[in-house]
Motif scaffolding. Structure first.
Motif, PDB file in Angstrom:
ATOM      1  N   CYS A   1      -6.774  -1.458   2.493  1.00  0.00           N
ATOM      2  CA  CYS A   1      -5.713  -1.287   3.486  1.00  0.00           C
ATOM      3  C   CYS A   1      -6.319  -1.097   4.870  1.00  0.00           C
ATOM      4  CB  CYS A   1      -4.850  -0.087   3.116  1.00  0.00           C
ATOM      5  SG  CYS A   1      -3.510   0.140   4.274  1.00  0.00           S
TER       6      CYS A   1
ATOM      7  N   CYS B   1       0.863   3.616   1.888  1.00  0.00           N
ATOM      8  CA  CYS B   1       1.218   4.052   3.238  1.00  0.00           C
ATOM      9  C   CYS B   1       2.362   3.202   3.797  1.00  0.00           C
ATOM     10  CB  CYS B   1       0.016   3.964   4.162  1.00  0.00           C
ATOM     11  SG  CYS B   1      -0.531   2.281   4.454  1.00  0.00           S
TER      12      CYS B   1
ATOM     13  N   CYS C   1       0.863  -1.176   0.000  1.00  0.00           N
ATOM     14  CA  CYS C   1       0.000   0.000   0.000  1.00  0.00           C
ATOM     15  C   CYS C   1       0.905   1.233   0.000  1.00  0.00           C
ATOM     16  CB  CYS C   1      -0.885  -0.006   1.232  1.00  0.00           C
ATOM     17  SG  CYS C   1      -2.005   1.395   1.279  1.00  0.00           S
TER      18      CYS C   1
ATOM     19  N   CYS D   1      -4.712   2.690   6.244  1.00  0.00           N
ATOM     20  CA  CYS D   1      -5.134   4.001   5.760  1.00  0.00           C
ATOM     21  C   CYS D   1      -6.514   3.960   5.095  1.00  0.00           C
ATOM     22  CB  CYS D   1      -4.102   4.570   4.801  1.00  0.00           C
ATOM     23  SG  CYS D   1      -3.875   3.565   3.339  1.00  0.00           S
TER      24      CYS D   1
ATOM     25  N   HIS E   1       2.080  -0.174   4.245  1.00  0.00           N
ATOM     26  CA  HIS E   1       1.556  -1.436   4.769  1.00  0.00           C
ATOM     27  C   HIS E   1       1.765  -2.539   3.739  1.00  0.00           C
ATOM     28  CE1 HIS E   1      -1.214  -4.032   7.007  1.00  0.00           C
ATOM     29  NE2 HIS E   1      -1.639  -4.424   5.812  1.00  0.00           N
TER      30      HIS E   1
HETATM   31 ZN   LIG Z   1      -2.429   1.841   3.327  1.00  0.00          ZN
END
Ligand SMILES: [Zn+2]
Length: 520
Positions: free
Chosen positions: A409, A394, A392, A412, A396
């Motif tokens: 996700c 972010c 992801c 986020c 992750h």
């Molecule tokens: Zn994320």
């Protein structure tokens, strides 16, 4: 050999061949095939000798840091046992001069055949290609020359354009309309060499010449390209495209008809015919008898065989057209294309039938070629380190099973179609590293583009009355629950199987549906 390093493209033209010329050409093709087999066998023998030699063995065990010494030893071993291109040229030319092949083939064509056999063995020895096979009757379909000065030559003057080869003069059938000027452009370029190709078409043998021309091919006006960046995510049967201002989700060769049922029925007919014509070759339980056998093929069998090859030819031609159209459409959005480097062999192992049918690897190589000739490139991103489908923006990371078609996700809260999101992330990779800041910064605009792409797929297939391919995952609600109602089983060659499918299928039908004969 002084290799030419200029760009080249191929322009194919049909040849007008009369019955006598056709007979001669088929003889030459068969001679070429026999010579190819001889060269292949000889190259394999020589490679065997090289590998047994002490020089080779000591080079293999040598420290890799001493690369110069090592390669010198390899080279010496190859030279001693004649495993070089030129040694094989010598072998081929001597072989041709000793027998009737010398009356039909010229030295340049023969040397090119030897080169072909040599590089097939070499590529296999280096582990880059599969094992080369000996070619059966009719399996060698092309011969080429080394230059346009000798052997197979293209000649054009005021009255006629033709291909000449050892006493044969084969006039070229030109496209009279030449709507886009592609032919006129190709003919104005210098010919490097000519390849003669023999194909079967509706049971007839047709000959054509592939002129290898210097320069770049002319682009049709409808296929204009724009310079810019785009990103592509390729699945076994689908693609997702993302650029700054557009996103697209689609299926490879969506219009290609799966004809495997027709093929299967013809193959069964062939099997019955073979059994009826050769009862002595079978045991009483229907298995094939061991030992030496001769097979008799009936006229009916031959016609069925022709039907099969015609179906394969038509499928291949249609597939190539669709691939070309898609590649042109992608290049219209940008000629620099970023995509994860995939192993199409691994694909093949997992989704054999779909890969054979939709041929994504072939598509990518076509896209690469077209991008390069348009001044762009296909940039391979390292799939192993990037893991775009599990990542992801972010940061992750979670491994998704194949049937999970949506990226959701937990950190986020981003939710997007998996393939499109991978393409979006691939767009934001620079220097083989995912640029998370830029991916996060442009997400607000991209999110709506991705959603538009998904709804466009839904609308288009609803309008056309087709089912959405399962691998898109857009037929299911975004909560991840299975969609109510029957799954459309439109196309046996599609790939992504959902874990839920097995449980939804009534048990009784599953038992009844067990095929009696193994399916191809
Ligand atoms: Zn994320």
């Amino acid at each position: 050999m002084n290799k030419e390093r200029t760009p080249s493209f191929i322009h194919e033209v049909a040849l007008s061949v009369d019955a006598k010329q056709k007979r001669e050409l088929l003889t030459r093709m068969d001679m070429a095939r026999m010579l190819y087999n001889a060269c292949l066998g000889e190259a394999q023998n020589r490679l065997g000798l090289v590998r047994q030699s002490t020089m080779f063995r000591s080079a293999v065990t040598m420290d890799r840091a001493r690369s110069k010494e090592r390669s010198a030893l390899f080279k010496e071993a190859n030279a001693r046992y004649g495993f070089t291109e030129y040694a094989l040229h010598k072998y081929a030319v001597a072989g041709k001069n000793r027998c009737a092949i010398g009356d039909h083939l010229d030295v340049h064509t023969v040397q090119k055949i030897a080169t072909r056999a040599f590089s097939a063995v070499l590529m296999h020895a280096l582990g880059k290609r599969g094992k080369p096979r000996f070619k059966g009757k009719g399996q060698l379909v092309s011969v080429e020359s080394k230059s346009n000065d000798a052997g197979i030559r293209f000649r054009a003057d005021a009255c006629q354009s033709r291909v000449e080869w050892g006493g044969l003069v084969l006039p070229i059938i030109l496209d009279r309309k030449d709507k886009d000027g592609v032919q006129a452009h190709a003919m104005s370029c210098r010919t490097k060499y000519v390849r003669l190709v023999c194909r079967s078409y509706k049971g007839n043998t047709l000959f054509s010449a592939q002129l290898v021309q210097e320069g770049y091919p002319k682009l049709k006006s409808k296929n204009a390209v724009t310079s810019g960046k785009s990103a592509l995510d390729i699945g076994p049967s689908t693609y997702a495209l993302y650029t700054e201002d557009t996103a697209e989700l689609g299926q490879f060769c969506a219009g290609l008809k799966p004809l495997h049922r027709t093929l299967r029925s013809i193959q069964r007919k062939m099997d019955r015919s073979r059994r009826a014509s050769n009862p002595e070759n079978y045991n009483s339980d229907g298995t094939i008898r061991k030992g030496n056998k001769t097979w008799v093929t009936s006229g009916h069998y031959q016609r069925l065989k022709m039907q099969i090859s015609e179906i394969h030819r038509r499928l291949a031609a249609h597939r190539k057209t669709l691939h070309g159209a898609l590649a042109n459409r992608i290049l219209a959005h940008g000629t620099v294309i970023q995509m994860e480097k995939l192993s199409y062999r691994a694909f093949q192992k997992m989704f054999g039938r779909s890969i054979g049918f939709r041929a994504p690897g072939m598509f990518v190589s076509m896209l690469r070629r077209k991008a390069e000739s348009a001044g762009g490139a296909v940039i391979d991103l390292p799939a192993g380190t990037l893991k775009l489908s599990q990542t992801c923006q972010c940061g992750h990371q979670r491994k998704k099973p194949l049937h999970e078609r949506w990226h959701r996700c937990p950190d986020c809260g981003i939710c997007a179609q998996r393939d499109l999101y991978s393409a979006y992330l691939a767009y934001h990779v620079s220097n083989d590293v995912l640029d998370k800041e830029s991916a996060t910064a442009s997400w607000p605009g991209a999110e709506s583009l991705l959603m538009q792409a998904v709804s466009r797929v839904q609308h288009e297939s609803a309008n056309a009355g087709n089912s959405v391919p399962q691998s898109f995952g857009v037929g299911r609600s975004m909560s991840g629950l299975p969609v109510k109602g029957r799954y459309p089983v439109s196309d046996d060659v599609d790939v992504v199987a959902f874990a839920s499918m097995r449980t939804r299928e009534p048990r009784k039908r599953a038992v009844l549906a067990t095929p009696r004969t193994p399916r191809l």
